[in-house]
Design a protein around this motif. Sequence first.
Motif, PDB file in Angstrom:
ATOM      1  N   ASN A 215       2.602  -3.734   3.679  1.00 53.28           N
ATOM      2  CA  ASN A 215       1.025  -3.731   4.576  1.00 53.28           C
ATOM      3  C   ASN A 215       1.318  -5.228   5.033  1.00 53.28           C
ATOM      4  O   ASN A 215       0.611  -5.411   6.527  1.00 53.28           O
ATOM      5  CB  ASN A 215       0.169  -3.857   3.873  1.00 53.28           C
ATOM      6  N   ALA A 219       4.433  -3.081   8.631  1.00 57.37           N
ATOM      7  CA  ALA A 219       3.753  -3.246  10.149  1.00 57.37           C
ATOM      8  C   ALA A 219       3.658  -3.296  10.277  1.00 57.37           C
ATOM      9  O   ALA A 219       3.756  -3.611  11.684  1.00 57.37           O
ATOM     10  CB  ALA A 219       2.499  -3.412   8.864  1.00 57.37           C
ATOM     11  N   TYR A 222       4.899  -1.231  13.509  1.00 56.03           N
ATOM     12  CA  TYR A 222       3.786  -0.622  14.387  1.00 56.03           C
ATOM     13  C   TYR A 222       3.513  -1.306  15.681  1.00 56.03           C
ATOM     14  O   TYR A 222       2.652  -0.801  15.810  1.00 56.03           O
ATOM     15  CB  TYR A 222       2.716  -0.333  12.484  1.00 56.03           C
ATOM     16  N   GLY A 407      -1.824  -3.518   9.331  1.00 54.95           N
ATOM     17  CA  GLY A 407      -2.172  -3.142   8.187  1.00 54.95           C
ATOM     18  C   GLY A 407      -3.765  -3.146   8.148  1.00 54.95           C
ATOM     19  O   GLY A 407      -4.101  -2.838   6.469  1.00 54.95           O
TER      20      GLY A 407
END
Length: 447
Positions: A215, A219, A222, A407
């Motif tokens: 997370n 992440a 992302y 996250g």
Amino acid sequence: MKKLSWVMLVLVFSLVVSACGSNSTNNGSNAKNDSTPTNNQGDQNAAQSGSDNEEVKITILNSKSEIHTQMTEAGQQFSSAFPHIEVEVISTTQDQSPVERASSLYASGNPATITMLDTGDIEKFADKALDLSNEQWVSEQAQQFLIDGKTISFPFAVEGYGLIYNKEVLDNVSGGSFDPATINTTAKLEKLFQSIEQAGIVPLYIGSMDWSLGNHFLAISYATQGDTDVKGFIEVLKQGNADLINNSSFNGLLDTFDVMKNYNGGKADPMAVIYEQSTAAVAKGEAAMTFNGNWLITELLKSNPEGEYGFIPVPISNNEGDHANSSVAVGATKQFFVDAEKSTPAQQEAAKQFLNWLVYEAEGQDFLVNKANVIPAFKNIELELNNSLAIAINEYNLAGKSIEFAGNFVPGDHWKVLGASMQKYLADRADRSALATEIEEYWKSIQ
């Protein structure tokens, strides 16, 4: 130290997209304390409208286990101010995410009165949450977080993460006052690791915790997609169109991770490096760095109460101009919601009193800033931040050097499923192609 004024708190939140630990968790760490709420519902037959003098017990599910003791003490302080209200603090277990723990309590018919979840998981419990829109503290929030036009949760903390370093160690290695802004590429990070190693110190320990690897570290990829935001990229992942093995942010992040693996003090047995071990090594100066968040300060101070620490952003390329290379992840990571399904009116009123106590009373504010060591999410709280990691996170944000805490936007099992995938990559049991495939398959399975 800097005060958290109204303007500063607005800036703290200006780059936070609220939709969203882990535990640590947690964003934070996995819980070490496990108890089950007892008599949470009280005497249903005796439930009235919530009289101030009615004897009542409430429970708080805390998903930041690193502050379990402090949260328990805060509950005791609150009960001293409101003697008719008893507070019990419970925690997520080591093998359960906050969502799993909350869900199991609801399944047993005995949920906590107040539940702390990662921001991204609040919506899953929207049908069970009390509407808090009319509470006074809503107007004190630096940023509104609404679901279906209503406030159903209380923002507990603003947090951030990156490479935490021991200031004394890096000052000694650099021969002066170390400036984290000088480390803005993967190559420069590797050169720093080499200098630390030449000084006879372990460059870093990579904690093997699935919540941290899944997370938090993963992440970052992302949150650093140049052509879309976190939510947009997650939609691309769900549609199966991400093509991670050819994605520059994903590959750049893993290039940095490969460098970190090479200088990991626990590389002989990377899965044996746990939260407490990596933290203690950095606190004592046995290692220069570890990857984690500002919640780590509580654990760091246990080993070295006088230690000073800072953050180096995790670079994703060798381009000095990449915003991510000079930025740390920041977000409103933890939220409370009050149970509206099983709790009595008296318990609900007691829960509201506890939340007001946190925002408006000196002891509650002191708990948030000085005991829990979080950056508070309310404009009226102007206590000085008292620890080096919180101050560092705040300064990155004030300078506009932050990326989203991605996250906050992932499903509740993301940390466990893809954290396990990252663990395999850490331990060289999976290559980059296999990792990319596992990530893509996970997201395509999400409806």
